[in-house]
Write a protein that holds these residues in place. Structure first.
Motif, short mmCIF file in Angstrom:
data_model
loop_
_atom_site.label_atom_id
_atom_site.label_comp_id
_atom_site.label_asym_id
_atom_site.label_seq_id
_atom_site.Cartn_x
_atom_site.Cartn_y
_atom_site.Cartn_z
N SER A 4 1.99 5.62 -1.64
CA SER A 4 2.79 4.42 -1.37
C SER A 4 1.91 3.26 -0.92
O SER A 4 0.70 3.40 -0.76
CB SER A 4 3.81 4.72 -0.28
N ARG A 5 2.54 2.12 -0.70
CA ARG A 5 1.83 0.97 -0.13
C ARG A 5 1.16 1.36 1.18
O ARG A 5 0.01 1.03 1.45
CB ARG A 5 2.82 -0.16 0.16
N PHE A 6 1.93 2.08 2.00
CA PHE A 6 1.40 2.52 3.29
C PHE A 6 0.16 3.39 3.09
O PHE A 6 -0.86 3.21 3.75
CB PHE A 6 2.49 3.30 4.05
N ARG A 26 -1.88 3.48 0.66
CA ARG A 26 -3.04 2.70 0.19
C ARG A 26 -3.75 2.02 1.35
O ARG A 26 -4.97 1.96 1.40
CB ARG A 26 -2.59 1.64 -0.81
N VAL A 27 -2.95 1.49 2.28
CA VAL A 27 -3.57 0.83 3.44
C VAL A 27 -4.33 1.85 4.27
O VAL A 27 -5.46 1.61 4.71
CB VAL A 27 -2.50 0.11 4.29
N CYS A 78 -5.69 4.70 3.27
CA CYS A 78 -6.93 5.07 2.57
C CYS A 78 -7.94 3.92 2.59
O CYS A 78 -9.14 4.15 2.69
CB CYS A 78 -6.64 5.45 1.12
N GLY A 79 -7.43 2.71 2.48
CA GLY A 79 -8.32 1.55 2.51
C GLY A 79 -9.07 1.48 3.83
O GLY A 79 -10.27 1.19 3.89
N LEU A 130 -13.94 -1.54 -1.33
CA LEU A 130 -13.47 -0.18 -1.08
C LEU A 130 -14.06 0.71 -2.17
O LEU A 130 -13.51 0.78 -3.27
CB LEU A 130 -11.94 -0.13 -1.10
N PHE A 174 -12.00 3.29 -4.30
CA PHE A 174 -10.82 2.80 -5.01
C PHE A 174 -11.24 2.29 -6.39
O PHE A 174 -12.39 1.94 -6.61
CB PHE A 174 -10.20 1.63 -4.25
N LEU A 232 -4.62 -4.13 -3.49
CA LEU A 232 -4.41 -3.95 -2.05
C LEU A 232 -4.50 -5.30 -1.33
O LEU A 232 -3.76 -5.55 -0.38
CB LEU A 232 -5.44 -2.98 -1.50
N GLN A 255 -1.31 -7.02 -1.98
CA GLN A 255 -0.30 -6.37 -1.14
C GLN A 255 -0.30 -6.95 0.28
O GLN A 255 0.75 -7.09 0.90
CB GLN A 255 -0.61 -4.87 -1.10
N SER A 257 3.82 -3.59 4.26
CA SER A 257 3.10 -2.41 3.79
C SER A 257 3.55 -1.17 4.52
O SER A 257 2.98 -0.10 4.35
CB SER A 257 1.59 -2.62 3.94
N ARG A 295 5.86 0.67 3.77
CA ARG A 295 6.76 1.26 2.77
C ARG A 295 6.14 2.58 2.38
O ARG A 295 4.99 2.63 1.97
CB ARG A 295 6.84 0.36 1.54
N PHE A 296 6.95 3.65 2.52
CA PHE A 296 6.35 4.98 2.49
C PHE A 296 6.60 5.77 1.22
O PHE A 296 5.98 6.79 1.01
CB PHE A 296 6.86 5.79 3.68
N ARG A 321 7.84 4.50 -2.38
CA ARG A 321 7.62 4.08 -3.76
C ARG A 321 6.12 4.03 -4.05
O ARG A 321 5.34 3.54 -3.24
CB ARG A 321 8.23 2.70 -3.98
N ALA A 322 5.75 4.56 -5.22
CA ALA A 322 4.32 4.60 -5.56
C ALA A 322 3.79 3.18 -5.74
O ALA A 322 4.36 2.38 -6.48
CB ALA A 322 4.12 5.41 -6.83
N ALA A 323 2.68 2.89 -5.06
CA ALA A 323 2.09 1.56 -5.14
C ALA A 323 1.47 1.33 -6.51
O ALA A 323 1.44 0.21 -7.02
CB ALA A 323 1.05 1.37 -4.04
#
Lengths: 318, 249
Positions: A183-185, A187-188, A190-191, B91, B94, B102, B105, B111, B113-114, B116-118
């Motif tokens: 998810s967006r979360f 990604r953050v 992992c970033g 990164l 990535f 990102l 985003q 962010s 949001r847990f 939906r696939a980014a």
């Protein structure tokens, strides 16, 4: 939903687990079910830990505390006359969230070795709290009067049902974790593992995300604690000893850091090794240690890394 | 021309060493201001204070008339300020696309949001692809950032900075370590960017500096000793003595 190689490993593991009851029946060995249930519980815990360790690069050396929190939630609620597993899970998760918010907010102000040490310190505090809690059995722990009930039925007294419940929870939590890391979360998170400086330079403050991940991770691990308490029908502080925290890390490393299916595979492998090696010699930990050194030296990336390399080999031969 | 960013009396010392010494500097709207100076003059420390990575001991940083001295680096990004680093900061694990997505985003929606696939979010990916095209990196979108050549990583870092939708860019030696064709591509890119952004550029490549800059500030021992157009700087005797030396530029 896109299926990836890693999902295949998870599917194989789930299928393998689903075959255990049949195997136990065939071999007339009910102990298999007991081991498999413990594997499932530890797989949940390892997966929870991997969320922060693998995806967040936050090496928590105190995750056993959450196993204990889940397990003691069962003990304490039973003493209060509450037997429902749903409530046990809720209480365990709630307590884990409170503990994780408090300790995480402090721990995440440190980095690296200091983070390792401070999470260790907090979990040892929890450990000694329960060691000195004599009403709950203190150091010796205490047996549960019975297993948790499911909608008022004592279904879980049957090892088979407890096993299916654990498998169901593992699969459900795997799907939840899988969604989170993509998810967006995720990604953050992992970033922030890849490059915290860059994250700040694009406008993210990693702290809030890391704390949230730490709390989710603790909550998931507490679910494993509820299962372990039920499986053994016994709860003692040994469950939250720092050795346990180390074992959880070992499982994640064995399976491959930063892969959810790897954490599951690692838990299975670790318990499998423990069971088989302990059958040969009482010094099994020596061999286990050598095996771990071998994995780290020759197969970094653990089980999941090996699978990826084998796939690469097959691919290049074609 | 209006001032978009200014440093006012900045001071920073490490022990007895004063790295920024009562420094004041204005960046104007849509100009490229190059800061040059010998190694150790305190150029990167200046960018670090402007971007919020370092707190000055004294002085203020003012963005469009507003004192932002107490704002963190992350907060300043949301006010429209982006930077690149002297040592490439991306990164590495990535993909190129994910790096930029990102950053998109960060400026578009929550962010926390847990589920939906980014990876499948068109809004993020489309904007990211547009920024990659801007720096000529769209063909490499699916590659791992760590596998790119050094020059391409520099381009990627610029795309990441652009994806935060800044109007001020602080670029810390974007040409460092790049060779002929790579450097030429980056110079052309900065030439395009300066039409729409106010840019503060630190660079050692004097040919690039004199080709790109509207104004040049010369920094020595934490102080600005001269500011002016490239022609003025070239003719300034103090600058020649302190920095340019006998080198012909």
């Amino acid at each position: 939903m896109r299926l990836m190689g890693r999902d295949l490993v998870a599917l194989l593991l789930f299928a393998g687990f689903a075959a255990v009851p049949l195997l136990a029946n065939l071999l007339q060995d009910p102990f298999l079910l007991v081991i498999a249930t413990r594997m499932l519980a530890f797989a949940i815990a390892a997966m929870g830990l991997d969320l922060v360790l693998g995806y967040g690069a936050l090496v928590s050396f105190g995750h056993a505390a959450y196993l204990g929190i889940g397990a003691y939630a069962v003990t304490i609620l039973m003493r209060l006359g509450v037997y429902d597993i749903g409530l046990h899970l809720l209480a365990g998760i709630a307590a884990a969230v409170v503990f994780a918010v408090g300790t995480g907010a402090v721990s995440l102000r440190t980095r690296g070795v200091y983070f390792i040490m401070i999470t260790l310190a907090f979990s040892q505090m929890a450990y000694f709290f329960f060691v000195s809690f004599s009403a709950l059995g203190g150091d010796d722990g205490a047996s549960l009067p019975q297993r948790s009930t499911l909608f008022g039925h004592d279904l879980l007294e049957n090892d088979l049902w407890l096993f299916w419940l654990a498998l169901g929870l593992l699969i459900g939590l795997f799907l939840v974790c899988r969604a989170i890391v993509g998810s967006r979360f995720g990604r953050v998170l992992c970033g922030a593992r890849e490059n915290p400086q860059r994250m700040q330079a694009i406008g993210f403050v990693p702290f809030g995300y890391q704390l949230t991940a730490y709390v989710i991770s603790g909550a998931i691990t507490s679910i494993a604690g509820v299962l372990l308490a039920n499986q053994a029908e016994f709860v003692s502080p040994a469950l939250m000893n720092w050795h346990r925290s180390g074992e959880l890390i070992v499982m994640v490393v064995l399976g491959g850091i930063g892969t959810l299916s790897g954490a599951i595979a690692g838990a299975v492998l670790a318990l499998l090794l423990e069971e088989t090696l302990a059958g040969f010699t009482q010094y099994w930990k020596l061999w286990f240690g050598l095996f771990l050194v071998g994995i780290v030296l020759f197969a970094p990336g653990g089980v999941q890394g090996l699978v990826a390399r084998i796939k690469l080999q097959i691919g290049s031969r074609r | 021309m209006s001032v978009v960013l200014s440093a006012q009396g900045l001071r920073k010392s490490y022990g007895a060493l004063t790295v920024t010494d009562n420094l004041s500097l204005d960046l104007h709207q849509d100009e490229l201001l190059a800061v040059i100076g010998p190694n150790g003059a305190g150029k990167t420390t200046l960018i670090n204070q402007l971007s919020g990575q370092l707190r000055p001991d004294a002085g203020r940083v003012v963005l469009a008339g507003r004192d932002i001295s107490d704002q963190s680096m992350a907060q300043r990004v949301h006010l429209g300020m982006a930077r690149t680093f002297q040592i490439t900061s991306i990164l590495p694990g990535f993909s190129v696309l994910e790096n930029v997505a990102l950053a998109v985003q960060a400026r578009s929606g929550s962010s926390f949001r847990f589920f939906r696939a980014a990876a499948g979010q068109r809004r993020l990916n489309d904007a990211a692809m547009a920024h990659l095209a801007e720096v000529d990196l769209d063909a490499d979108a699916q590659r791992r950032a760590a596998d790119l050549s050094h020059g391409k990583q520099r381009q990627l870092e610029l795309a990441i900075a652009l994806a935060t939708d800044p109007h001020i860019l602080l670029l810390d030696e974007p040409l460092a370590g790049t060779g002929g064709a790579e450097a030429a591509r980056l110079v052309a890119l900065m030439q395009r960017l300066k039409a729409r952004h106010s840019i503060l550029l630190i660079e050692h490549d004097m040919r690039a500096v004199f080709a790109l800059a509207n104004r040049i500030a010369v920094m020595v021992y934490g102080q600005i000793i001269a500011t002016g157009t490239p022609d003025e700087i070239r003719a300034n005797p103090r600058v020649r003595a302190a920095y340019l030396g006998q080198e012909s530029v």
